[in-house]
Design a protein around this motif. Sequence first.
Motif, mmCIF file in Angstrom:
data_model
loop_
_atom_site.group_PDB
_atom_site.id
_atom_site.type_symbol
_atom_site.label_atom_id
_atom_site.label_comp_id
_atom_site.label_asym_id
_atom_site.label_seq_id
_atom_site.Cartn_x
_atom_site.Cartn_y
_atom_site.Cartn_z
ATOM 1 N N ARG A 18 -8.001 -6.713 -36.517
ATOM 2 C CA ARG A 18 -7.116 -7.748 -35.982
ATOM 3 C C ARG A 18 -6.013 -7.093 -35.162
ATOM 4 N NH1 ARG A 18 -8.029 -12.631 -38.436
ATOM 5 N NH2 ARG A 18 -6.138 -13.547 -37.585
ATOM 6 N N SER A 19 -5.502 -7.837 -34.208
ATOM 7 C CA SER A 19 -4.345 -7.350 -33.455
ATOM 8 C C SER A 19 -3.109 -7.405 -34.354
ATOM 9 C CB SER A 19 -4.118 -8.231 -32.234
ATOM 10 O OG SER A 19 -3.596 -9.490 -32.632
ATOM 11 N N LYS A 20 -2.063 -6.738 -33.905
ATOM 12 C CA LYS A 20 -0.781 -6.937 -34.569
ATOM 13 C C LYS A 20 -0.336 -8.378 -34.321
ATOM 14 C CE LYS A 20 0.573 -2.142 -33.759
ATOM 15 N NZ LYS A 20 1.348 -1.258 -32.860
ATOM 16 N N PRO A 21 0.407 -8.939 -35.247
ATOM 17 C CA PRO A 21 0.813 -10.339 -35.067
ATOM 18 C C PRO A 21 1.608 -10.550 -33.786
ATOM 19 C CG PRO A 21 1.251 -9.591 -37.302
ATOM 20 C CD PRO A 21 0.847 -8.370 -36.513
ATOM 21 N N GLY A 22 1.460 -11.739 -33.246
ATOM 22 C CA GLY A 22 2.253 -12.124 -32.098
ATOM 23 C C GLY A 22 3.543 -12.789 -32.556
ATOM 24 N N SER A 23 4.341 -13.177 -31.586
ATOM 25 C CA SER A 23 5.660 -13.691 -31.937
ATOM 26 C C SER A 23 5.660 -15.194 -32.198
ATOM 27 C CB SER A 23 6.643 -13.364 -30.815
ATOM 28 O OG SER A 23 6.173 -13.907 -29.597
ATOM 29 N N ARG A 24 4.574 -15.868 -31.883
ATOM 30 C CA ARG A 24 4.602 -17.317 -32.054
ATOM 31 C C ARG A 24 3.205 -17.832 -32.364
ATOM 32 N NH1 ARG A 24 4.721 -19.798 -25.933
ATOM 33 N NH2 ARG A 24 3.739 -18.052 -24.891
ATOM 34 N N PRO A 25 3.155 -19.048 -32.933
ATOM 35 C CA PRO A 25 1.853 -19.644 -33.224
ATOM 36 C C PRO A 25 1.063 -19.809 -31.931
ATOM 37 C CG PRO A 25 3.651 -20.901 -34.219
ATOM 38 C CD PRO A 25 4.261 -19.921 -33.294
ATOM 39 N N PRO A 26 -0.243 -19.771 -31.956
ATOM 40 C CA PRO A 26 -1.072 -19.589 -33.150
ATOM 41 C C PRO A 26 -1.399 -18.122 -33.420
ATOM 42 C CG PRO A 26 -2.447 -20.134 -31.277
ATOM 43 C CD PRO A 26 -1.046 -20.046 -30.758
ATOM 44 N N TYR A 27 -0.552 -17.217 -32.931
ATOM 45 C CA TYR A 27 -0.893 -15.792 -33.011
ATOM 46 C C TYR A 27 -0.053 -15.031 -34.030
ATOM 47 C CZ TYR A 27 -2.709 -17.197 -28.461
ATOM 48 O OH TYR A 27 -3.349 -17.854 -27.450
ATOM 49 N N ASP A 28 0.680 -15.746 -34.883
ATOM 50 C CA ASP A 28 1.611 -15.042 -35.762
ATOM 51 C C ASP A 28 0.903 -14.294 -36.891
ATOM 52 O OD1 ASP A 28 0.892 -17.502 -36.638
ATOM 53 O OD2 ASP A 28 2.924 -18.222 -37.079
ATOM 54 N N HIS A 29 -0.408 -14.436 -36.970
ATOM 55 C CA HIS A 29 -1.174 -13.593 -37.895
ATOM 56 C C HIS A 29 -2.079 -12.627 -37.132
ATOM 57 C CE1 HIS A 29 0.239 -15.907 -41.293
ATOM 58 N NE2 HIS A 29 -0.123 -17.021 -40.688
ATOM 59 N N GLY A 30 -1.839 -12.490 -35.836
ATOM 60 C CA GLY A 30 -2.727 -11.670 -35.017
ATOM 61 C C GLY A 30 -4.030 -12.422 -34.740
ATOM 62 N N VAL A 31 -4.908 -11.791 -33.996
ATOM 63 C CA VAL A 31 -6.204 -12.422 -33.691
ATOM 64 C C VAL A 31 -7.310 -11.403 -33.969
ATOM 65 C CG1 VAL A 31 -5.353 -14.034 -31.954
ATOM 66 C CG2 VAL A 31 -6.030 -11.729 -31.266
ATOM 67 N N PRO A 32 -8.510 -11.891 -34.302
ATOM 68 C CA PRO A 32 -9.643 -10.968 -34.437
ATOM 69 C C PRO A 32 -9.905 -10.288 -33.102
ATOM 70 C CG PRO A 32 -10.207 -13.179 -35.220
ATOM 71 C CD PRO A 32 -8.893 -13.283 -34.512
ATOM 72 N N LEU A 33 -10.243 -9.011 -33.155
ATOM 73 C CA LEU A 33 -10.472 -8.245 -31.932
ATOM 74 C C LEU A 33 -11.957 -8.250 -31.571
ATOM 75 C CD1 LEU A 33 -8.121 -5.226 -32.649
ATOM 76 C CD2 LEU A 33 -7.646 -7.287 -31.319
ATOM 77 N N ALA A 34 -12.219 -8.472 -30.311
ATOM 78 C CA ALA A 34 -13.609 -8.461 -29.842
ATOM 79 C C ALA A 34 -14.142 -7.039 -29.863
ATOM 80 C CB ALA A 34 -13.674 -9.010 -28.421
ATOM 81 N N ASP A 35 -15.338 -6.870 -30.351
ATOM 82 C CA ASP A 35 -16.010 -5.586 -30.224
ATOM 83 C C ASP A 35 -17.506 -5.784 -30.438
ATOM 84 O OD1 ASP A 35 -16.661 -5.442 -33.016
ATOM 85 O OD2 ASP A 35 -14.649 -4.699 -33.421
ATOM 86 N N ALA A 36 -18.244 -4.726 -30.154
ATOM 87 C CA ALA A 36 -19.699 -4.777 -30.307
ATOM 88 C C ALA A 36 -20.126 -4.180 -31.638
ATOM 89 C CB ALA A 36 -20.373 -4.044 -29.149
ATOM 90 N N CYS A 37 -19.218 -4.137 -32.609
ATOM 91 C CA CYS A 37 -19.553 -3.526 -33.907
ATOM 92 C C CYS A 37 -20.674 -4.282 -34.615
ATOM 93 C CB CYS A 37 -18.315 -3.449 -34.783
ATOM 94 S SG CYS A 37 -17.047 -2.321 -34.151
ATOM 95 N N VAL A 38 -20.927 -5.479 -34.170
ATOM 96 C CA VAL A 38 -22.052 -6.220 -34.724
ATOM 97 C C VAL A 38 -23.360 -5.442 -34.516
ATOM 98 C CG1 VAL A 38 -22.434 -7.552 -32.624
ATOM 99 C CG2 VAL A 38 -23.066 -8.543 -34.796
ATOM 100 N N LEU A 39 -23.368 -4.541 -33.546
ATOM 101 C CA LEU A 39 -24.567 -3.740 -33.269
ATOM 102 C C LEU A 39 -24.575 -2.412 -34.022
ATOM 103 C CD1 LEU A 39 -24.765 -4.256 -29.387
ATOM 104 C CD2 LEU A 39 -26.101 -5.423 -31.152
ATOM 105 N N ALA A 40 -23.511 -2.140 -34.786
ATOM 106 C CA ALA A 40 -23.428 -0.853 -35.472
ATOM 107 C C ALA A 40 -24.482 -0.764 -36.567
ATOM 108 C CB ALA A 40 -22.041 -0.670 -36.065
ATOM 109 N N THR A 41 -25.053 0.417 -36.705
ATOM 110 C CA THR A 41 -26.002 0.675 -37.783
ATOM 111 C C THR A 41 -25.554 1.947 -38.497
ATOM 112 O OG1 THR A 41 -27.410 2.079 -36.414
ATOM 113 C CG2 THR A 41 -27.885 -0.295 -36.416
#
Length: 416
Positions: free
Chosen positions: A362-385
């Motif tokens: 997750r990102s570090k939290p942002g300063s205001r909603p809806p990001y005050d808990h951060g957001v999931p980060l995009a990556d291709a880890c779904v392909l990791a083996t």
Amino acid sequence: MLPPQACRAIALPLAVLLAAAISPSSTAAQAGFPCQPLSCSTLIPSLPVDEPHTNDCAYRAGNLWWLDYVAGSLAWTDTPREKPVIVAVFDDGADIDHEELRNQLWTNEAELHGRPGVDDDGNGYVDDVHGWNFVENNADVSPPAECRGRLSHGTLMASLIAAQRNNRVGIAAAGSDGARLMILRVVGCVGQNASLDPERLTRALDYATRMGARVLSFSNHWYASSPELDRVFTEIADRPGSPQAALVVASVPNKGEPLAGYPAAYAFRRVIRAIPIGNDDALSPGTSPAPIGLNLGSPSACVIGASPRPEGYRLEQGSSNSTAILSGVLAGIWSTPPYDKLTPDEFVARVVRDRMLNTPRRSKPGSRPPYDHGVPLADACVLATEKHSAGVCRGHEPTRNSVNELQRHTSGRDSR
Ligand SMILES: [Ca+2]
Ligand SMILES: [Ca+2]
Ligand SMILES: [Ca+2]
């Protein structure tokens, strides 16, 4: 070295249509520019270059932090993809002769092998080999003379989606091997043409989906729509079972705009929003609030991409970059077995919603909603083996069981 703040994603001017990465801070490229280590990229926790055999010089120089950040190398393959994912780039055109783009284009074979001046495939567009220019209504998708002297936004975006890998120059991208670029020029450079035209955009959307684009990349946003444009977006991005179904990757601006604008504002099932993340892992200050949904953090700052000559390459920051990088990641994953068998809705449900949104990154939290808990980060880890992974994926690779489960599920669908 620059201080950390210097390369954070900063708010950039967003034109009516283009969420312009055309920044006054862009760095004019000198010979060899992408290959010389850049100080801003070293602010990233130094991750190893994940693919030792890739020779693009900016990658080898450690300048593509954003590519390792999204585990882009996991979407690469040395064997041709059976089913590359066509990514439609809605922008101001692209320099299709650029060394990073010319071998990465979607090609309309009927027109390539057809007769000049004739609509060989009968789709209503004459000689549309790599896309269409909806501004001048012709087949020339390169930035025209009126844009010379300006930076071509679309050229940069196309390269961040699918720059050619292993051509010994410049950059690579997550979609280098799995994506093919359909160039749709929907905005011009001056006067009326530089503004959104809903009718023009409607035609371009129809073209993209009819010609097989599965990811529609919008590094731009707008605030005025039309009933017809809304209808087309509903069909493409929301209606279950639509033959035009495709993923819409939408830019969320970061200049403090109170609203994200369209298409990010559509609360549709197939709209995936790119939330701009600086190379300090934090949300770009000034990121507009976006509807709750498929929101994934994606790199925006200190990003090198292609630019028409004489520059060749340039360094940019902005929310546009995030969108193009996310489009490349999604196309790269979707083109990889077993995911290449999934329909758009299956891909959204099983990969984007159930896997990517549930990443522990997750990102570090942002300063205001809806990001005050951060957001999931995009990556291709779904392909990791267990055998093939990337630095950022370590610690949360999928188990062999989960991969097998998906493969069983996918093959079950095919047998029906
Ligand atoms: Ca045609
Ligand atoms: Ca023709
Ligand atoms: Ca390259």
